[in-house]
Design an enzyme around this catalytic site. Structure first.
Site, short mmCIF file in Angstrom:
data_model
loop_
_atom_site.label_atom_id
_atom_site.label_comp_id
_atom_site.label_asym_id
_atom_site.label_seq_id
_atom_site.Cartn_x
_atom_site.Cartn_y
_atom_site.Cartn_z
N CYS A 23 4.66 18.21 -13.82
CA CYS A 23 3.95 17.21 -13.30
C CYS A 23 2.66 17.67 -12.69
CB CYS A 23 4.53 16.35 -12.11
SG CYS A 23 4.89 17.05 -10.72
N CYS A 26 2.31 20.69 -10.39
CA CYS A 26 2.56 21.95 -10.81
C CYS A 26 1.34 22.31 -11.52
CB CYS A 26 3.38 22.00 -12.05
SG CYS A 26 5.26 21.50 -11.83
N ASP A 497 -32.56 12.00 -35.68
CA ASP A 497 -33.49 12.60 -36.55
C ASP A 497 -33.42 12.49 -37.76
OD1 ASP A 497 -35.50 14.93 -36.94
OD2 ASP A 497 -33.78 15.76 -38.14
N ASP A 705 -33.82 20.31 -33.81
CA ASP A 705 -33.08 19.25 -33.06
C ASP A 705 -32.33 19.87 -31.70
OD1 ASP A 705 -33.70 17.52 -35.02
OD2 ASP A 705 -32.42 17.96 -36.29
#
Length: 812
Positions: A23, A26, A497, A705
């Site tokens: 869980c 842990c 772009d 870009d």
């Protein structure tokens, strides 16, 4: 070999498969303990994939120290088991050499080669070394591989849980038969001392043999001064067990014996862990299926013959033959043949694509029709498929913000439940005086500890993320981390772009105009204008420059050599040719260089209004002509803009091109807002301006870009773009199809929706059933069954994402 990646700061990135987690408690324990080690800069643990993603300084610590730290707190680093049948070993010395070679590979913990059986047995860490690496080492040593027997930790763990369940079931049956004497009085020895001792013996086996893993888990989490699901199960069942023991000896008091409560809880939880392990294994099966797409062998053409060779033996430049129905082994270039190739398993493209000589094909795709002769271009970890799998696996190891918050809450969950259980015991003890005071108080308190399920909370997010990311990858979208997966669905604006993103990025020269200037007694005609422009542009990487050079080549124009060359980003180029300087670039660039452009202003405007990009050419300070180019929008651009706008997302074009050309393209495809004449360095400023109205995603493909992709909240890189754009992007579109932007947003929204749904189920389950248990309306055994079912329901809910497909692709 993809075992470790070193960054510029010399930090090592790696991952470990960890077993024994149950869980979020842990998860937090491992993160806190390993993260506190000197030299460890990052530690993220994923419960669903059972993987710890680490970053550490190798000068301060090493992998063995980290593995030891994991084992110190009771968990184990998982090594998968593999048995390989190796053919053509001649003697025991071959086996020893191969054993030594395999043992030297980082990530292989144990290797044993047996000449007599012809088998090699290995234990290896799958996050540090791949099966492909192991196979390649064997084949490179001159041996061929026969049968492979591969056992994953998940499979072996599921087998162990199944054995424990049947063992527990066998011992819990006598507990039930003898424990319910009022309902089964006809059973021999029922209600007697011997029956009580039999029940005690059987319950003890279930408690301490079948349930031993819970005690081990509670002990190791206790050493960390923390608590988890194991703590709750051990506390609850041990309390019921010890209370029953006290009332068994020397003479049984059957009214206060509750062995069935403790034994059934453990058996039901084991059953739940088995089902949970099986369903968790299925959540990662999508990635495994992608790994299995690549065939194990290929047909190599050499000296006029075709040889079947292992996929690991293929090298760049090898010529391969792929017949109809066969998989393409590696990323290759078609050198002969025509066929239709099904790429749906890699890119999500449902329609087979026509391939001919000169086209690229991807490894793992299927050749549908004719025979193809291909030349290997990229092999091993460099193939598109291998990179996709690696990116998805890396992304799964990084938690989205939502999961980090849940893990933090879950860390306190077990302590809160124990306090509620204690308060319930006290309340019932006060309210029920009499001979049954303790037992009446004990049952609801135990039921609370058993019914509470931190597992469901811990699994709600990672299982959905794992399936969601894998499903997105199958549809051509790769999320590089959990943050981008969570945030993309919230964006308000998508910025595109123009060149290479909205358009095909392959502009064609449509007009070459000469001003008939007389320089040194010679009239500069159109061919000369084109030739001079191409001479200056041949050293540039810009798409417009490449188109001009290609057009000059098509016109058979010879290009002379230039001297000094200088590119002005977003504007143009300057080159020295003989004794003169050539200027080629935008009208603004030429004007800024002090050259009068009034004579062509009207023509420039006219060409730009038709969507053409105009490049002016000057020689020795004199304007000699212009070149006009047209870059057509992609067929997917218009539908993408309309779809995004229907989703309530604003679309923006961001380009260095002029306003007239940009507006023409924007109007054609339906973009609502345009920012033109923007230099690469200024694109980030526009992104920051748009971010004032909400989250912004930037879609691009080129070097120019990269700053904007980085500045945006989410950078989306087109897969056909440059490596730097892919590195800067948070999301990668494998195909050059803008509709995948929509698919990416849909995948994000669907996955986040599933996470929220899972969390609602997990919280609602605990909110509803904990009070019911506290009221004494839920027997501990049923509480154990409900707790087991909750974990399974959450993982099963995530598995439903496997059936999902982006709605935009269905309507395409």
């Amino acid at each position: 070999m993809p075992d470790m990646i070193k960054s510029q700061s010399k930090t090592v990135r790696t991952a470990l498969k960890i077993g024994g987690m149950h869980c979020a408690g842990c998860v937090n324990s491992i993160q806190n303990h390993v993260g506190a080690l000197g030299g460890v800069t990052k530690c993220e643990v994923n419960l669903a994939s059972e993987k710890a993603t680490l970053e550490f300084d190798p000068k301060i610590t090493d992998l063995k120290t980290i593995e030891k730290a994991v084992e110190e707190i009771g968990y184990k680093v998982v090594y998968e088991k593999l048995t390989v049948k190796v053919e053509n070993m001649t003697d025991s010395s071959d086996a020893q050499k191969l054993e030594k070679k395999l043992g030297s590979i980082s990530g292989i913990q144990y290797v044993s080669a047996n000449f007599g059986s012809g088998k090699i047995i290995l234990e290896y860490n799958p996050t540090l070394v791949s099966l492909a690496d192991i196979r390649k080492t064997i084949t490179d040593s001159g041996y061929s591989i026969g049968r492979e027997d591969y056992v994953t930790f998940t499979d072996s763990e599921a087998t162990e849980f199944r054995k424990l369940f049947f063992l527990g079931l066998g011992f819990v049956i006598p507990v039930l038969f003898f424990g319910y004497r009022e309902y089964l009085p006809f059973i021999p020895l029922s209600g007697g001392i011997i029956a009580a001792y039999v029940v005690f013996s059987c319950a003890s086996v279930v408690q301490f043999v079948v349930g031993w893993r819970f005690y081990a888990g509670a002990y190791r989490i206790g050493k960390m001064k923390s608590a988890n699901m194991d703590t709750l199960i051990v506390t609850g069942t041990t309390t019921a067990y010890l209370f029953s023991v006290v009332n068994t000896f020397p003479t049984p008091n059957w009214n206060h014996v509750y062995y069935d409560a403790s034994a059934l809880v453990i058996v039901f939880v084991i059953l739940g862990k088995y089902l949970e392990t099986k369903t968790k294994g299925k959540t990662s099966s999508l990635v495994k299926k992608m790994i299995e797409l690549q065939p194990k062998t290929a047909k190599l053409r050499r000296d006029g013959q075709e040889l079947d060779v292992p996929i690991e033996a293929i090298k760049p430049g090898d010529v391969l033959v792929v017949r109809p129905g066969e998989k393409i082994p590696v990323d290759s270039l078609v050198i002969d043949g025509n066929s239709a190739v099904d790429e749906s398993m890699v890119t999500g493209e449902s329609v087979p694509l026509s391939k001919k000589a000169g086209d690229l094909v991807m490894g793992g795709t299927v050749n549908n029709e004719g025979m193809l002769v291909i030349r290997a271009e990229k092999v091993g970890s460099d193939t598109v498929l291998a990179q996709i799998v690696q990116l998805v696996e890396d992304a799964v190891g990084h938690k989205p913000p939502m999961q980090k918050m849940v893990d933090k809450v879950s860390g306190y969950f077990a302590f809160a439940i124990m306090l509620i259980s204690l308060a319930t015991f006290v309340a019932w003890y006060v309210m029920t005086p009499g001979t049954h005071q303790i037992s009446a108080s004990l049952i609801p308190a135990v039921a609370i500890m058993v019914v509470a399920c931190p597992c469901a909370l811990g699994l709600a997010t990672p299982t959905a993320v794992m399936v969601g990311m894998s499903k997105a990858a199958q549809n051509g979208v790769v999320f590089k981390n959990g943050i981008s997966l969570e945030m993309l669905g919230k964006i308000k604006t998508v910025v595109f772009d123009k060149t290479g993103t909205l358009t095909y990025g392959k502009p064609t020269v449509t007009d070459v105009v000469s001003l008939n200037q007389n320089i040194s007694g010679k009239i500069i005609g159109t061919d000369k204008v084109l030739g001079i422009a191409a001479i200056a542009e041949k050293n540039s990487e810009h798409p417009l420059a490449k188109s001009i050079v290609q057009h000059a080549s098509d016109m058979k124009i010879q290009l002379g050599k230039t001297g000094e060359f200088f590119a002005v980003p977003g504007k143009g180029v300057r080159a020295v040719y003989g004794d003169s300087t050539i200027l080629v670039g935008s009208p603004q660039f030429i004007q800024d260089e002090g050259i009068n452009i009034e004579s062509v202003q009207q023509l420039v405007s006219k060409l730009q209004e038709t969507g053409k990009t105009v490049i002016l050419v000057a020689l020795g300070g004199i304007l000699i002509g212009l070149v006009a180019l047209l870059d057509t929008p992609k067929s997917s651009a218009g539908p993408t803009m309309r779809y995004l706008q229907k989703m309530g997302i604003k679309t923006v074009m961001l380009t260095g091109d002029n306003q007239s050309t940009a507006k023409f393209v924007a109007d054609d495809i339906g973009i609502t807002s345009v920012f033109a004449n923007v230099l690469p360095s200024a694109k980030s400023d526009v992104i920051q301006l748009l971010q004032k109205d909400g989250l912004v995603a930037m879609v691009g493909d080129g070097i120019n870009d990269a700053p904007a992709l980085t500045s945006a909240d989410i950078g989306i890189a087109i897969g056909s773009g440059t490596d730097i754009a892919l590195e800067a992007g948070n999301v990668i579109l494998i195909r050059d199809d803008l509709m995948d932007v929509v698919s990416a947003i849909e995948a994000s929204r669907k996955t986040v929706s599933k996470i929220k749904q899972n969390l609602f189920y997990a919280f609602a389950y605990n909110i509803v059933l904990v009070p019911i248990a506290g009221l004494g309306l839920l027997y501990p055994a049923l509480a154990g069954l409900a707790m087991a079912a909750s974990s399974v329901s959450v993982t099963s809910s995530s598995l439903l994402l496997k059936r999902w497909s982006p709605p935009s692709k269905k309507k395409k």
